[in-house]
Design a protein around this motif. Sequence first.
Motif, PDB file in Angstrom:
ATOM      1  N   ARG A 175      -7.837  -4.660   7.262  1.00 51.61           N
ATOM      2  CA  ARG A 175      -8.837  -3.978   6.418  1.00 51.61           C
ATOM      3  C   ARG A 175      -8.883  -2.495   6.773  1.00 51.61           C
ATOM      4  NH1 ARG A 175     -10.547  -6.106   1.983  1.00 51.61           N
ATOM      5  NH2 ARG A 175     -12.553  -5.043   2.168  1.00 51.61           N
TER       6      ARG A 175
ATOM      7  N   ASP B 215      -6.375  -0.793   8.110  1.00 54.83           N
ATOM      8  CA  ASP B 215      -5.116  -0.200   7.647  1.00 54.83           C
ATOM      9  C   ASP B 215      -5.179   0.117   6.155  1.00 54.83           C
ATOM     10  OD1 ASP B 215      -4.038  -0.331  10.150  1.00 54.83           O
ATOM     11  OD2 ASP B 215      -2.841  -2.121   9.791  1.00 54.83           O
ATOM     12  N   MET B 216      -5.796  -0.768   5.385  1.00 57.38           N
ATOM     13  CA  MET B 216      -5.914  -0.516   3.946  1.00 57.38           C
ATOM     14  C   MET B 216      -6.815   0.691   3.671  1.00 57.38           C
ATOM     15  SD  MET B 216      -5.965  -4.256   2.048  1.00 57.38           S
ATOM     16  CE  MET B 216      -6.992  -5.156   3.195  1.00 57.38           C
TER      17      MET B 216
ATOM     18  N   TRP C 185      -7.304   3.199   5.665  1.00 53.36           N
ATOM     19  CA  TRP C 185      -6.584   4.396   6.087  1.00 53.36           C
ATOM     20  C   TRP C 185      -5.505   4.768   5.066  1.00 53.36           C
ATOM     21  CZ3 TRP C 185      -7.360   8.400   8.843  1.00 53.36           C
ATOM     22  CH2 TRP C 185      -6.294   9.219   9.255  1.00 53.36           C
ATOM     23  N   ALA C 186      -4.789   3.772   4.547  1.00 52.36           N
ATOM     24  CA  ALA C 186      -3.762   4.036   3.540  1.00 52.36           C
ATOM     25  C   ALA C 186      -4.379   4.639   2.281  1.00 52.36           C
ATOM     26  CB  ALA C 186      -3.017   2.743   3.198  1.00 52.36           C
ATOM     27  N   GLU C 187      -5.539   4.123   1.897  1.00 48.70           N
ATOM     28  CA  GLU C 187      -6.220   4.657   0.714  1.00 48.70           C
ATOM     29  C   GLU C 187      -6.668   6.101   0.955  1.00 48.70           C
ATOM     30  OE1 GLU C 187      -9.559   3.186  -2.519  1.00 48.70           O
ATOM     31  OE2 GLU C 187      -9.622   2.371  -0.490  1.00 48.70           O
ATOM     32  N   GLU C 188      -7.197   6.356   2.163  1.00 51.33           N
ATOM     33  CA  GLU C 188      -7.656   7.704   2.498  1.00 51.33           C
ATOM     34  C   GLU C 188      -6.509   8.707   2.506  1.00 51.33           C
ATOM     35  OE1 GLU C 188      -9.695   9.758   6.404  1.00 51.33           O
ATOM     36  OE2 GLU C 188     -10.420   7.771   5.813  1.00 51.33           O
TER      37      GLU C 188
ATOM     38  N   ASP D  19      -1.582   6.783   0.405  1.00 50.53           N
ATOM     39  CA  ASP D  19      -0.343   6.003   0.487  1.00 50.53           C
ATOM     40  C   ASP D  19      -0.487   4.784  -0.423  1.00 50.53           C
ATOM     41  OD1 ASP D  19       1.952   4.623   1.134  1.00 50.53           O
ATOM     42  OD2 ASP D  19       1.785   4.978   3.296  1.00 50.53           O
ATOM     43  N   THR D  20      -0.273   4.985  -1.718  1.00 56.65           N
ATOM     44  CA  THR D  20      -0.538   3.928  -2.701  1.00 56.65           C
ATOM     45  C   THR D  20       0.426   2.760  -2.564  1.00 56.65           C
ATOM     46  OG1 THR D  20       0.819   5.144  -4.298  1.00 56.65           O
ATOM     47  CG2 THR D  20      -1.553   5.523  -4.363  1.00 56.65           C
TER      48      THR D  20
ATOM     49  N   LEU E 178      -0.732   0.634   0.376  1.00 62.15           N
ATOM     50  CA  LEU E 178      -1.989   0.000   0.011  1.00 62.15           C
ATOM     51  C   LEU E 178      -1.747  -1.160  -0.950  1.00 62.15           C
ATOM     52  CD1 LEU E 178      -5.080  -0.007   0.109  1.00 62.15           C
ATOM     53  CD2 LEU E 178      -5.070   1.652  -1.778  1.00 62.15           C
ATOM     54  N   ARG E 179      -0.856  -0.976  -1.905  1.00 67.65           N
ATOM     55  CA  ARG E 179      -0.549  -2.038  -2.863  1.00 67.65           C
ATOM     56  C   ARG E 179       0.060  -3.255  -2.155  1.00 67.65           C
ATOM     57  NH1 ARG E 179       2.662   0.619  -5.715  1.00 67.65           N
ATOM     58  NH2 ARG E 179       4.608  -0.176  -4.803  1.00 67.65           N
TER      59      ARG E 179
ATOM     60  N   ARG F 277      -2.639  -5.074   0.000  1.00 63.18           N
ATOM     61  CA  ARG F 277      -3.590  -5.821  -0.833  1.00 63.18           C
ATOM     62  C   ARG F 277      -2.959  -7.085  -1.401  1.00 63.18           C
ATOM     63  NH1 ARG F 277      -6.580  -0.871  -4.165  1.00 63.18           N
ATOM     64  NH2 ARG F 277      -8.248  -0.507  -2.616  1.00 63.18           N
TER      65      ARG F 277
END
Length: 355
Positions: free
Chosen positions: A234, A236-237, A239-242, A245-246, A249-250, A253
């Motif tokens: 959660r 990591d997701m 941080w990727a969104e921030e 890094d789409t 994140l994809r 998810r």
Amino acid sequence: VHAADTDALTLASAAAQSHFDALPLAVPPRLTTDAAERAALWHVRKGLYTAVAGARPSGTTALLEDIVVPVPRLLATCERLIELFAEHGYEGSVIFGHAKDGNVHFLLNERFDDPDSVARYRRFTDDLVELVLSQQGSLKAEHGTGRIMAPFVRRQYGDELTDLMWELKRLIDPDGILNPGVVLSDDPDSYLHDLKRVPTVESEVDRCVECGYCEPTCPSKSITLTPRQRIVLRRDMAWAEEQGDTELLRDLRADYDYDGVQTCAVDGMCGVACPVDINTGDLVRRLRAEQSNAVEGAVWGTAAKHWSMVTRAGGVALTVADALPAPLVRGVTQLGRAVLGADTVPLYDGGLPRG
């Protein structure tokens, strides 16, 4: 208190007690030889790090350091360490460890998503290294050198010993692929690279310190993820969104729905073992509720209240399906799965029994 015989133990205990009595403590302390009491005290002691770290401000990383100095220099070291906390603005920092060995653990909280905070951490670390070495201590004690103190090994051990360590490293690992930057580092700033960031995610799990105490009690730990891994992903997701890094994140998810949400038993056993009382099942229940279809939820809610009728209907359906050509029934269920979803409509197989 350790001793070779009962008489020596009694004398040493009395000496320790006299020191306790002179201290302004909240509760009068006493020593015990009872195994059950000792086990309970050790349980509290082993939970100190997680209990303190769990109370840190959201978004900060809990850093635990491990230094050692000669016992006669322990007082001066701790006093100066407290001064360093104040000088660098580290409020709420805690010192504990193994005093009889001169071994100190201390914990401080820092944000690593802010350049000013990273610069503060650099200044503090420089002062810490100076303090420990000036007291003839070691920058690492029982937990090994790791990453943070790797750039300072040469300063502690000198050129001859450090060059020997590097020679051994190159013999064993000529390509430098085994834990680069750990124990030994030729980059003076390597301890400031790849710092652990703990973004704020959700209230249920933000105080998690990733200690792993929850993992042995998790029913799905050998199937997909442990509670700790669910929380880390959660983060990591987030941080990727921030970071925008789409792609990452994809991917996270897509895998998380099954690995993180669908396979959690939500039994709360993780909360029983957690030193900071996190029940990861609470998080998963909320995530499931957010994902659920209101109509489908209403249908299943009604079914749950009339379960005997539902099971009888299911039995009749299996009997009818058994009387029909299996490819026909399988085709109907495949169509239903394509429309309503594979998790909603089960796939029929000719090997299934009658109702």
